[in-house]
Scaffold this active site. Structure first.
Site, PDB file in Angstrom:
ATOM      1  N   TYR A 124      39.396  40.131  46.260  1.00 16.83           N
ATOM      2  CA  TYR A 124      40.577  39.339  45.385  1.00 16.83           C
ATOM      3  C   TYR A 124      41.899  40.187  45.548  1.00 16.83           C
ATOM      4  CZ  TYR A 124      42.885  37.195  41.414  1.00 16.83           C
ATOM      5  OH  TYR A 124      43.861  36.827  40.573  1.00 16.83           O
ATOM      6  N   ASP A 208      45.079  48.042  48.404  1.00 17.32           N
ATOM      7  CA  ASP A 208      45.022  47.175  46.998  1.00 17.32           C
ATOM      8  C   ASP A 208      44.357  48.080  45.864  1.00 17.32           C
ATOM      9  OD1 ASP A 208      45.311  45.694  44.834  1.00 17.32           O
ATOM     10  OD2 ASP A 208      44.555  43.937  45.893  1.00 17.32           O
ATOM     11  N   LYS A 235      47.680  46.976  36.195  1.00 13.99           N
ATOM     12  CA  LYS A 235      46.899  47.029  35.083  1.00 13.99           C
ATOM     13  C   LYS A 235      47.034  48.286  34.473  1.00 13.99           C
ATOM     14  CE  LYS A 235      43.212  43.982  37.225  1.00 13.99           C
ATOM     15  NZ  LYS A 235      43.578  42.816  36.375  1.00 13.99           N
TER      16      LYS A 235
END
Length: 378
Positions: A124, A208, A235
């Site tokens: 993802y 990522d 995040k």
């Protein structure tokens, strides 16, 4: 709102509870039910809720303004901190991990003059057209054709693509421990191969680390001893506020130079706003190497306890994924009933306010929930 909330990733049928407040490792919902938060806004809240140093720093900034039509020193400070931790000298900020990946893909295509993005099935990387499944609703066929998804960890498939189409590849995008693909750390040999093949064919390597940056002081990729061309984060670097970040080499990041002819122009009304930058810097300053080691140790303790109880899990450091063949919505509700808020896919993310006692409680809750869903046979 369709089904009553904005974020698809938070929905559990028939409808999710609504949060009212959070403090440390706990969340209280609208019914007065208190749970240990092992979701932590999908790994973002590294210090749990209402972390005092972040609260203080943000409160001090509020009277001076929350966003400006000028840069601020706060973005420089966060960029310098990230550069010192990651070894990547140049940084830009946005408002989410999705946007960070979008920025990275645009940069890679502009820097190389190529279109093809190679990624891996199940990983993802946000919700932009370039990185979702080719058959996802609303993705044009023309856009889907500029991205190629290979099986996770398939060295031969990667070699074949780079052998036959290497001169078309702008970048290989990889999450070294992809949550949605099972939260299994990639083999070191495969990560090294990605780095070698991208360099050999003049493509970029994008790592990522929106989720995995919490695993090590400079991100999980540093545990593998590789140097990516670009790295996306988010995040935990926002201290509980919206954020995305892109770091890279000076050569590649020069594509964003506003004085460069045919450079990439990329704005964002609230990108690098001082609230996110200050909160992120303070959160990272308190997430020291010692804090990381302690939190990772708690994660090891959690996985060890679950494994000993016969529960299938994966992960590394402070991130764990329950890998049982059970109905996931039922598992979510069972855990919630036992006092644990998990991700809707069985993800458990720890935070620094947690102790051995919290981990023991979470372990017991998971064992109880899973065994109950198995029919009480184990």
């Amino acid at each position: 709102m369709p089904r009553g909330n904005t974020r698809t990733t938070l929905f559990v049928p028939p409808t999710p509870p609504y949060a009212v407040s959070g403090s440390g490792p706990y969340v209280l919902d609208q019914r007065g039910h208190r749970v240990i938060d092992c979701n932590n806004n999908y790994t973002a809240l590294i210090h749990g809720h209402a972390f005092a140093p972040v609260e203080k720093a943000v409160a001090e900034q509020l009277p001076h303004g929350t966003a400006f039509g000028l840069p601020t020193e706060t973005e420089v400070q966060l960029a310098e901190l990230l550069a010192s931790r990651t070894g990547l000298p140049m940084w830009r900020f946005s408002n989410s991990g999705t946007e960070a990946v979008m920025t990275a893909v645009r940069a890679a295509r502009a820097a190389t003059g190529r279109e093809l993005l190679v990624r891996f099935e199940g990983s993802y990387h946000g919700t932009s057209d370039a990185v979702v499944a080719a058959n996802a609703p609303g993705v044009p066929e023309a856009v889907a054709g500029t991205s190629l998804a290979l099986p996770q960890g398939d060295a031969e498939a990667l070699r074949e693509v780079m052998r036959t189409r290497g001169d078309e590849v702008a970048a290989v995008l990889i999450d070294i421990m992809p949550n949605r693909a099972g939260l299994v750390p990639a083999a070191a040999e495969f990560v090294t191969l990605v780095r070698e093949l991208t360099r050999q064919h003049g493509a970029l390597m994008i790592v990522d680390e929106v989720i995995t940056f919490r695993i090590a002081e400079g991100g999980l990729h540093r545990e593998y001893g590789i140097e990516p061309d670009l790295m996306t984060v988010g995040k935990v670097i926002g201290g509980g506020f919206p954020v995305g970040g892109l770091g890279g080499t000076a050569e590649v990041m020069a594509i964003f130079d506003p004085l460069r002819e045919l450079g990439v122009s990329w704005g964002g009304t609230f990108s690098a706003n001082p609230m996110s930058m200050i909160a992120g810097r303070v959160a990272l300053e308190h997430f020291t190497a010692e804090a990381i080691e302690r939190l990772n140790s708690l994660g090891d303790q959690l996985r060890s306890g679950l494994t000993e109880a016969g529960i299938a899990v994966s992960g590394r450091g402070s991130l764990t994924r329950i890998r049982e063949d059970v109905d996931l919505p039922r598992l979510w509700w069972a855990l919630y009933g036992e006092g644990v808020l998990a991700g809707t896919n069985g993800l458990l993310a720890l935070s620094t306010p947690m102790t051995d006692d919290h981990v023991h409680t979470v372990t017991t809750a998971v064992v109880t929930a899973v065994r109950g869903l198995r029919g009480g046979n184990q």
